[in-house]
Design a protein around this motif. Structure first.
Motif, short mmCIF file in Angstrom:
data_model
loop_
_atom_site.label_atom_id
_atom_site.label_comp_id
_atom_site.label_asym_id
_atom_site.label_seq_id
_atom_site.Cartn_x
_atom_site.Cartn_y
_atom_site.Cartn_z
N SER A 194 0.82 -1.21 0.00
CA SER A 194 0.00 0.00 0.00
C SER A 194 0.85 1.26 0.00
O SER A 194 0.57 2.21 -0.73
N THR A 198 1.50 4.29 -2.89
CA THR A 198 1.44 5.71 -2.55
C THR A 198 2.70 6.44 -2.99
O THR A 198 2.64 7.50 -3.62
N GLN A 265 -5.70 4.05 -2.87
CA GLN A 265 -4.43 3.51 -2.40
C GLN A 265 -3.54 4.61 -1.82
O GLN A 265 -2.81 4.38 -0.87
N GLU A 268 -4.84 5.33 1.71
CA GLU A 268 -4.49 4.23 2.61
C GLU A 268 -3.02 4.26 2.98
O GLU A 268 -2.65 4.07 4.14
N GLY A 269 -2.15 4.49 2.01
CA GLY A 269 -0.72 4.50 2.29
C GLY A 269 -0.30 5.68 3.14
O GLY A 269 0.57 5.55 4.00
#
Length: 277
Positions: A194, A198, A265, A268-269
């Motif tokens: 993840s 990013t 993504q 999330e990262g």
């Protein structure tokens, strides 16, 4: 409770409106101007085009200076892929070591990483260094520059995420006979998926959109990147606004698509370390 919900909805609506004003309206102006003729575009107003000449403008932009934009897209693609690949692998290694091995030098390393984010780059000394090692005006030299300028952010990103991974995984892999290289690439690297996405998206957009570094460290028409092609339509006494905005639209599409497809993504990262840590 209802009052709090209303305030949250109101804040959300205000945020959407501000985002639309800051991002969507300028993009709409670029899009509309790219459809106009040179005479109408020179007015720089927010009016609909009288004659739709978008495809003619695109053809003119690509044909300018012996298809310089095609060369620029190739150079920018090579620069972006090479820089981001090196940046991600090295930053993941450094972030893993800083998060896993505690030593008295960690504070020094952290200071140097933060300095890389804060201290502005020194252009003239950097050019002198590149000239000394024969990498000035070369694509590999600019790749090293992009890696050096982008690693600090990536290292902080990876170190924050690595701290959320249990150390028991390392111990289990070592018991199974994994060495340092195998431990990192077989066990650690897949767990960083993840944050890797990013780092790739954020840095790819940054490198692809970089204007200053190619201007300083990679001069020459044959070395042009996409951002430098904007000079083709500007001069001291005249500017072809329709072609300029068409060029801006064309070089904006790749980064925009990356953000659209990898938006989840990226979030999330960026938040994984803060949430889990």
């Amino acid at each position: 409770m209802r009052t709090q919900n209303r305030r949250r909805h109101l804040v959300g609506i205000i945020a959407i409106i501000v985002s639309a004003v800051v991002f969507l309206i300028p993009f709409a102006f670029i899009l509309i101007t790219s459809f106009k003729t040179q005479q109408q575009a020179s007015l720089l107003d927010f009016s609909l085009p009288i004659d739709f000449v978008f495809f003619e403008n695109v053809a003119a932009v690509f044909a300018t200076n012996d298809f310089m934009l095609v060369t620029a897209f190739i150079n920018s693609s090579i620069l972006t892929v090479a820089s981001v690949a090196i940046m991600v692998i090295l930053s993941a290694m450094v972030g893993w070591i800083l998060a896993r091995r505690q030593s008295r030098w960690n504070g020094v390393f952290s200071f140097l990483i933060l300095a890389g984010l804060i201290v502005p780059p020194a252009v003239v000394p950097t050019i002198w260094v590149l000239q000394s090692i024969g990498l000035f005006k070369t694509l590999p030299g600019l790749v090293l520059i992009e890696v050096a300028y982008g690693m600090a952010f990536c290292v902080l990103l990876f170190r924050s995420f690595v701290s959320t991974i249990p150390k028991e995984l390392d111990e289990a892999a070592i018991i199974d006979g994994a060495g340092p290289i195998r431990l990192f690439f077989k066990v650690a690297f897949p767990l960083l998926k993840s944050v890797i996405v990013t780092a790739i998206v954020v840095q790819a957009v940054a490198v692809f959109n970089d204007f200053a570094n190619p201007l300083y460290f990679l001069p020459g028409a044959e070395n042009a990147t996409v951002q430098l092609t904007l000079f083709n339509f500007q001069s001291q006494y005249a500017t072809s606004w329709n072609l300029l905005f068409t060029d801006i639209l064309l070089i904006t599409i790749p980064p925009l698509l990356m953000y659209i497809f990898f938006n989840r993504q990226i979030v999330e990262g960026m938040t994984a370390g803060a949430i889990k840590g």
